[in-house]
Write a protein that holds these residues in place. Structure first.
Motif, PDB file in Angstrom:
ATOM      1  N   ASP A   7       0.864  -1.180   0.000  1.00  0.00           N
ATOM      2  CA  ASP A   7       0.000   0.000   0.000  1.00  0.00           C
ATOM      3  C   ASP A   7       0.902   1.232   0.000  1.00  0.00           C
ATOM      4  N   ASP A  38      -4.856   5.190  -6.315  1.00  0.00           N
ATOM      5  CA  ASP A  38      -5.391   4.781  -5.012  1.00  0.00           C
ATOM      6  C   ASP A  38      -6.770   4.139  -5.173  1.00  0.00           C
ATOM      7  N   SER A  45      -6.264  -5.263  -2.309  1.00  0.00           N
ATOM      8  CA  SER A  45      -4.853  -4.941  -2.156  1.00  0.00           C
ATOM      9  C   SER A  45      -4.025  -5.538  -3.284  1.00  0.00           C
TER      10      SER A  45
END
Length: 146
Positions: A7, A38, A45
């Motif tokens: 991330d 984003d 993920s």
């Protein structure tokens, strides 16, 4: 080798964007765009396989995939291993890491789309369907109970 969830806070975030954007598979550009914008929400993920502090592969864990008829989820998708590192079971390690991550949510199954036959079955996946993707090609859909 290590598999890490990536991330914005990850030290590998920018490296994964650059690696994905320049890898030999066109889906890498899509992953790079998802990271830069984003676009991952909730539990979604990206994951990276790392050897000697360098990314050698990636995959995603997503709600949707490249299908107009997106009737399954969650997807373990965009699975890529650098050509120089194939045959070392890196994709298996990534898939198992994502499955462990998926177990922290209320999922009973995970799905993998692929145009390959005989690969994901050796990791305990079973073909259950075929779906036409946005490109007009038909992919096999594999499932595994977790």
């Amino acid at each position: 080798m290590k598999i890490e969830k990536i991330d914005k806070k990850s030290i590998y975030f920018t490296e994964l964007i650059n690696y994905a954007r320049t890898c030999s598979w066109s889906a890498g550009v899509h992953l790079a765009d998802l990271l830069e914008n984003d676009s991952f929400i909730d539990w979604e993920s990206a994951f990276a396989a790392i050897i000697d502090e360098h990314i050698v592969g990636f995959c995603t864990f997503m709600k949707t995939d490249y299908y107009p008829n997106n009737k399954y989820f969650p997807w373990i998708s965009t699975i890529f291993v650098d050509e120089n590192y194939r045959g070392k079971r890196i994709s298996e390690h990534m898939i198992e890491t994502v499955i462990q991550y998926a177990k922290s949510f209320p999922f009973s199954y995970v799905y993998i789309p692929s145009d390959k036959t005989g690969f994901y079955e050796k990791y305990g996946f079973e073909k259950i369907d075929e779906l036409e993707n946005y490109g007009g090609n038909v992919d096999s859909i594999f499932v595994k109970a977790i």
